[in-house]
Design a protein around this motif. Sequence first.
Motif, PDB file in Angstrom:
ATOM      1  N   TYR A   1       8.971   2.554  13.039  1.00 57.61           N
ATOM      2  CA  TYR A   1       8.119   3.418  13.854  1.00 57.61           C
ATOM      3  C   TYR A   1       6.647   3.044  13.744  1.00 57.61           C
ATOM      4  N   LYS A   2       6.311   1.886  14.298  1.00 60.63           N
ATOM      5  CA  LYS A   2       4.930   1.392  14.244  1.00 60.63           C
ATOM      6  C   LYS A   2       3.975   2.331  14.980  1.00 60.63           C
ATOM      7  N   ASP A   3       4.483   3.026  16.006  1.00 63.98           N
ATOM      8  CA  ASP A   3       3.630   3.948  16.750  1.00 63.98           C
ATOM      9  C   ASP A   3       3.126   5.079  15.859  1.00 63.98           C
ATOM     10  N   GLN A   4       3.973   5.578  14.969  1.00 64.73           N
ATOM     11  CA  GLN A   4       3.538   6.648  14.075  1.00 64.73           C
ATOM     12  C   GLN A   4       2.573   6.122  13.014  1.00 64.73           C
TER      13      GLN A   4
ATOM     14  N   ARG B   1      -3.171   5.909  11.280  1.00 66.19           N
ATOM     15  CA  ARG B   1      -4.424   5.152  11.171  1.00 66.19           C
ATOM     16  C   ARG B   1      -5.506   5.774  12.050  1.00 66.19           C
TER      17      ARG B   1
ATOM     18  N   GLY C   1       4.466   1.788   8.171  1.00 65.74           N
ATOM     19  CA  GLY C   1       4.707   0.752   9.180  1.00 65.74           C
ATOM     20  C   GLY C   1       5.635  -0.341   8.688  1.00 65.74           C
TER      21      GLY C   1
ATOM     22  N   ASP D   1       0.461   3.762  13.555  1.00 66.69           N
ATOM     23  CA  ASP D   1      -0.795   3.659  14.303  1.00 66.69           C
ATOM     24  C   ASP D   1      -1.448   5.028  14.493  1.00 66.69           C
ATOM     25  N   GLU D   2      -0.642   6.061  14.715  1.00 69.47           N
ATOM     26  CA  GLU D   2      -1.183   7.421  14.845  1.00 69.47           C
ATOM     27  C   GLU D   2      -1.839   7.880  13.548  1.00 69.47           C
TER      28      GLU D   2
END
Length: 115
Positions: free
Chosen positions: A88-91, A96, A83, A93-94
């Motif tokens: 790519y914060k979405d990845q 996590r 992150g 988060d995925e």
Amino acid sequence: MSTISTIKIQVGLDDQKVPESIAWSATDNKDEKMIKAKGMIVSFWDPAEKAALRIDLWTKDMMVDEMADFFFQTMMTMADTYGRATPYKDQADELRAFAKDFFKKFQDKQAAEGQ
């Protein structure tokens, strides 16, 4: 001028070459004393080969619940690093979410086995 830090890893092996002890130290730790550990995952990126080089070791007395917690915390740290290093914060988060699901499934298995 840049500073150099040295990390030392000591692995004690039994007669079968199975790790019995793991300890590490770093020169930028004020005490520079060896710190005991039961497991380690070290990865290096080889840019020429475009491959991860890894050392994964754990002592024979590391319990399964410790291994599950170690993997959970490692995946959460990897998500944090990804992150910070990428947009790519979405990845992150995925990853996590996967780590939390992984650990929950482990806990459910332990509960079902009565441990």
